[in-house]
Motif scaffolding. Structure first.
Motif: not given
Length: 211
Positions: A83, A85, A89-90, A93, A110-111, A122-125, A158
């Motif tokens: 996602f 974000v 937001e990261r 979450v 990445r997270t 995965e959380l991608q900013t 989310l």
């Protein structure tokens, strides 16, 4: 925004060729060759290195707001979804993930959040993870899991209904189908058994794909 999925596959070259035919561009190839990880990015193509016994760790392809990656595996396996974000937001979450007792792995790029369903989130900013946030989108991904309750978990993480992920119960966890926005096309199957469908963005109604 759902933007990404990753697969392990024994059909690396075939998978790249399939998605190229759908308008995706290769942006990165990294493989292990002669004991070291080496880049084989474009403008190199398979004719330049096909005979070199490269163990590809990752091939990245992009189209619009869609990013997909895959690497060599002895069998087809679904690894994670991603996602895009904001940093705020990261952090929100991650707070919810900690409250749920989920495993978290994070670095500067990445997270990842582990799930009890056999795949990661995965959380991608970084906006450069996609070509354009206003381009073609990953509208829907269907995942089967041995146990139910994936959708409620995603909604908890989310803090919204995650209608772009649909789930069903099966003996094993795998990605079943994916829907992209773009010029409508009949469903086709990628080399890994994933059904790929392209629909007009107008077909997305209330977060669900209208048949």
């Amino acid at each position: 925004m759902l933007f990404h999925y990753h697969l392990w596959t024994p059909f690396v070259e075939e998978t790249e060729r399939f998605y190229q035919q759908l308008g995706f561009q290769v942006t990165q190839r990294i493989g292990k060759y002669a004991g070291e990880f080496t880049s084989f990015d474009p403008p190199l193509d398979w004719d330049d290195f096909r005979e070199q016994q490269i163990l590809f760790r990752i091939i990245e392809m992009k189209r619009g707001a869609i990013n997909l990656t895959f690497g060599y595996g002895k069998k087809v396996m679904f690894d994670h979804i991603g996602f895009l974000v904001t940093e705020a937001e990261r952090l929100q979450v991650l707070g919810r993930a900690e409250g749920l007792g989920l495993t978290i792995q994070a670095n500067e790029r990445r997270t990842f959040i582990g799930t009890p369903f056999g795949f990661r989130i995965e959380l991608q900013t970084h906006p450069d993870a996609v070509e354009s946030e206003t381009g073609d989108r990953l509208l829907q991904l269907g995942i089967t899991t041995p146990t139910p309750s994936l959708e409620p978990l995603l909604s908890q993480l989310l803090a919204r209904p995650v209608t772009e992920i649909t789930t069903s119960v099966s003996e094993r966890m795998h990605a079943r189908h994916v829907v992209f926005s773009g010029i409508p096309a009949l469903p086709v199957q990628d080399p890994n058994g994933l059904e790929v469908r392209t629909v007009s963005p107008l077909a997305l109604i209330d977060g669900r794909i209208e048949d």
